[in-house]
Design a protein around this motif. Sequence first.
Motif, mmCIF file in Angstrom:
data_model
loop_
_atom_site.group_PDB
_atom_site.id
_atom_site.type_symbol
_atom_site.label_atom_id
_atom_site.label_comp_id
_atom_site.label_asym_id
_atom_site.label_seq_id
_atom_site.Cartn_x
_atom_site.Cartn_y
_atom_site.Cartn_z
ATOM 1 N N ILE A 112 -24.128 -16.859 -22.295
ATOM 2 C CA ILE A 112 -25.708 -16.677 -21.842
ATOM 3 C C ILE A 112 -25.600 -18.022 -20.957
ATOM 4 C CG2 ILE A 112 -28.283 -16.437 -22.317
ATOM 5 C CD1 ILE A 112 -27.024 -15.316 -25.149
ATOM 6 N N PRO A 113 -26.232 -17.436 -19.629
ATOM 7 C CA PRO A 113 -26.432 -18.548 -18.871
ATOM 8 C C PRO A 113 -27.692 -19.448 -19.039
ATOM 9 C CG PRO A 113 -26.748 -16.694 -17.589
ATOM 10 C CD PRO A 113 -26.176 -16.420 -19.109
ATOM 11 N N PRO A 114 -28.017 -20.525 -18.767
ATOM 12 C CA PRO A 114 -29.287 -21.464 -19.115
ATOM 13 C C PRO A 114 -30.288 -20.673 -18.356
ATOM 14 C CG PRO A 114 -27.630 -22.586 -18.072
ATOM 15 C CD PRO A 114 -26.860 -21.563 -18.088
ATOM 16 N N MET A 115 -31.413 -20.450 -19.105
ATOM 17 C CA MET A 115 -32.655 -20.070 -18.610
ATOM 18 C C MET A 115 -33.499 -21.052 -17.843
ATOM 19 S SD MET A 115 -35.286 -17.440 -20.530
ATOM 20 C CE MET A 115 -35.590 -18.648 -21.709
ATOM 21 N N GLN A 116 -33.947 -20.604 -16.549
ATOM 22 C CA GLN A 116 -35.083 -21.632 -15.990
ATOM 23 C C GLN A 116 -36.382 -20.948 -16.171
ATOM 24 O OE1 GLN A 116 -34.328 -24.593 -14.431
ATOM 25 N NE2 GLN A 116 -32.275 -24.366 -15.300
ATOM 26 N N LEU A 117 -37.102 -21.644 -16.903
ATOM 27 C CA LEU A 117 -38.477 -21.159 -16.955
ATOM 28 C C LEU A 117 -39.276 -21.965 -15.798
ATOM 29 C CD1 LEU A 117 -39.117 -21.383 -20.794
ATOM 30 C CD2 LEU A 117 -38.764 -19.460 -19.514
ATOM 31 N N PRO A 118 -40.670 -21.452 -15.530
ATOM 32 C CA PRO A 118 -41.420 -21.734 -14.650
ATOM 33 C C PRO A 118 -41.996 -23.487 -14.944
ATOM 34 C CG PRO A 118 -42.142 -19.586 -15.016
ATOM 35 C CD PRO A 118 -41.075 -19.930 -15.935
ATOM 36 N N ALA A 119 -42.421 -24.230 -14.231
ATOM 37 C CA ALA A 119 -42.862 -25.393 -14.770
ATOM 38 C C ALA A 119 -43.882 -25.330 -15.712
ATOM 39 C CB ALA A 119 -43.605 -26.032 -13.449
ATOM 40 N N GLY A 120 -43.955 -26.126 -16.669
ATOM 41 C CA GLY A 120 -44.950 -26.340 -17.758
ATOM 42 C C GLY A 120 -44.497 -25.153 -18.904
ATOM 43 N N TYR A 121 -43.577 -24.588 -18.881
ATOM 44 C CA TYR A 121 -43.174 -23.576 -19.895
ATOM 45 C C TYR A 121 -41.961 -24.406 -20.741
ATOM 46 C CZ TYR A 121 -45.999 -19.914 -18.284
ATOM 47 O OH TYR A 121 -47.041 -19.036 -17.843
ATOM 48 N N LYS A 122 -41.852 -24.332 -22.008
ATOM 49 C CA LYS A 122 -40.986 -25.004 -22.856
ATOM 50 C C LYS A 122 -40.550 -24.038 -23.960
ATOM 51 C CE LYS A 122 -39.527 -28.694 -25.289
ATOM 52 N NZ LYS A 122 -39.797 -29.667 -26.358
ATOM 53 N N ALA A 123 -39.408 -23.606 -23.860
ATOM 54 C CA ALA A 123 -38.846 -22.215 -25.061
ATOM 55 C C ALA A 123 -38.339 -23.194 -25.983
ATOM 56 C CB ALA A 123 -37.757 -21.538 -24.313
ATOM 57 N N ASP A 124 -38.758 -22.721 -27.207
ATOM 58 C CA ASP A 124 -38.107 -23.516 -28.690
ATOM 59 C C ASP A 124 -37.095 -22.594 -29.006
ATOM 60 O OD1 ASP A 124 -39.864 -25.689 -28.416
ATOM 61 O OD2 ASP A 124 -41.323 -24.449 -29.444
ATOM 62 N N LYS A 125 -37.123 -21.401 -28.901
ATOM 63 C CA LYS A 125 -36.315 -20.445 -29.320
ATOM 64 C C LYS A 125 -36.045 -19.104 -28.579
ATOM 65 C CE LYS A 125 -35.424 -18.590 -33.915
ATOM 66 N NZ LYS A 125 -35.902 -18.188 -35.282
ATOM 67 N N LEU A 126 -34.835 -18.543 -28.279
ATOM 68 C CA LEU A 126 -34.676 -17.470 -27.488
ATOM 69 C C LEU A 126 -34.014 -16.248 -28.343
ATOM 70 C CD1 LEU A 126 -32.717 -19.429 -24.637
ATOM 71 C CD2 LEU A 126 -35.039 -18.718 -24.665
ATOM 72 N N HIS A 127 -34.423 -15.039 -27.902
ATOM 73 C CA HIS A 127 -33.958 -13.927 -28.783
ATOM 74 C C HIS A 127 -33.230 -13.008 -27.823
ATOM 75 C CE1 HIS A 127 -36.166 -14.916 -32.472
ATOM 76 N NE2 HIS A 127 -37.229 -15.222 -31.506
ATOM 77 N N PHE A 128 -32.034 -12.801 -27.958
ATOM 78 C CA PHE A 128 -31.105 -11.893 -27.056
ATOM 79 C C PHE A 128 -30.598 -10.668 -28.089
ATOM 80 C CE2 PHE A 128 -30.747 -15.994 -25.254
ATOM 81 C CZ PHE A 128 -31.312 -15.842 -24.034
ATOM 82 N N SER A 129 -30.850 -9.697 -27.530
ATOM 83 C CA SER A 129 -30.447 -8.234 -28.431
ATOM 84 C C SER A 129 -29.890 -7.231 -27.732
ATOM 85 C CB SER A 129 -31.552 -7.799 -29.177
ATOM 86 O OG SER A 129 -32.497 -7.273 -28.701
ATOM 87 N N ALA A 130 -29.036 -6.659 -28.194
ATOM 88 C CA ALA A 130 -28.397 -5.395 -27.602
ATOM 89 C C ALA A 130 -28.453 -4.239 -28.730
ATOM 90 C CB ALA A 130 -27.077 -5.676 -26.888
ATOM 91 N N GLU A 131 -28.473 -3.158 -28.128
ATOM 92 C CA GLU A 131 -28.212 -1.800 -29.105
ATOM 93 C C GLU A 131 -26.959 -0.979 -28.627
ATOM 94 O OE1 GLU A 131 -31.608 0.902 -30.541
ATOM 95 O OE2 GLU A 131 -32.564 -0.687 -29.595
ATOM 96 N N GLY A 132 -26.453 -0.232 -29.450
ATOM 97 C CA GLY A 132 -25.501 0.484 -29.066
ATOM 98 C C GLY A 132 -24.605 0.853 -30.337
ATOM 99 N N LEU A 133 -23.413 1.161 -29.943
ATOM 100 C CA LEU A 133 -22.538 1.430 -31.061
ATOM 101 C C LEU A 133 -21.533 0.355 -31.178
ATOM 102 C CD1 LEU A 133 -21.119 5.026 -30.219
ATOM 103 C CD2 LEU A 133 -22.815 4.383 -31.734
ATOM 104 N N CYS A 134 -21.384 -0.088 -32.573
ATOM 105 C CA CYS A 134 -20.402 -1.099 -32.924
ATOM 106 C C CYS A 134 -18.816 -0.854 -32.770
ATOM 107 C CB CYS A 134 -20.606 -1.719 -34.320
ATOM 108 S SG CYS A 134 -20.158 -0.648 -35.526
ATOM 109 N N LYS A 135 -18.136 -1.707 -32.590
ATOM 110 C CA LYS A 135 -16.446 -1.257 -32.390
ATOM 111 C C LYS A 135 -15.998 -0.544 -33.341
ATOM 112 C CE LYS A 135 -14.999 -5.620 -34.326
ATOM 113 N NZ LYS A 135 -14.071 -7.049 -34.147
ATOM 114 N N THR A 136 -16.464 -0.477 -34.535
ATOM 115 C CA THR A 136 -15.992 0.547 -35.625
ATOM 116 C C THR A 136 -16.503 1.706 -35.526
ATOM 117 O OG1 THR A 136 -15.859 -1.249 -37.323
ATOM 118 C CG2 THR A 136 -15.967 0.999 -38.012
ATOM 119 N N CYS A 137 -17.932 2.068 -35.097
ATOM 120 C CA CYS A 137 -18.554 3.456 -34.868
ATOM 121 C C CYS A 137 -18.065 3.758 -33.510
ATOM 122 C CB CYS A 137 -20.049 3.194 -35.145
ATOM 123 S SG CYS A 137 -20.634 2.661 -36.469
ATOM 124 N N SER A 138 -17.713 3.046 -32.523
ATOM 125 C CA SER A 138 -17.304 3.520 -31.379
ATOM 126 C C SER A 138 -16.005 3.964 -31.253
ATOM 127 C CB SER A 138 -17.402 2.223 -30.279
ATOM 128 O OG SER A 138 -16.898 2.635 -29.042
#
Length: 144
Positions: A112-138
Amino acid sequence: MTKQAQELIKAYGLRKTSCRLDILHLFLTNEHALAHADIEQTLNDRYDRVTIYRTLYAFKEKGLLHSINDVSGAIKYALCQEACDQHQHYDNHIHFSCTACGQTFCISEVHIPPMQLPAGYKADKLHFSAEGLCKTCSQATAQN
């Protein structure tokens, strides 16, 4: 109990108890994240609900586990893949929820590339999620 579980308990400065060893063994033998209910059911009610919560909390506080809010709204836990500690979690990776089997997986291979937030914002935690079929179900779907 696995030797690996005992070594991790020691490395993270935790007191060795049968509950901690049993729960850590579950995480070491599963590829997917586990909810409190999964742990309780798998361990056949050997430990009460509060003891399991306290164990998960201790593991999370020490940097051994991180929590995931999956797409269903449930909180699940997974082993930290990197050198997390009690001061900082480095779990900025994709959490993949399978729409067929309902399991949640940590996908740390995706960078995941670094995220550039607008001036004055500071992220403490990021959440990245995806949905679909896992390799076993696929694979199961492709065979049908």
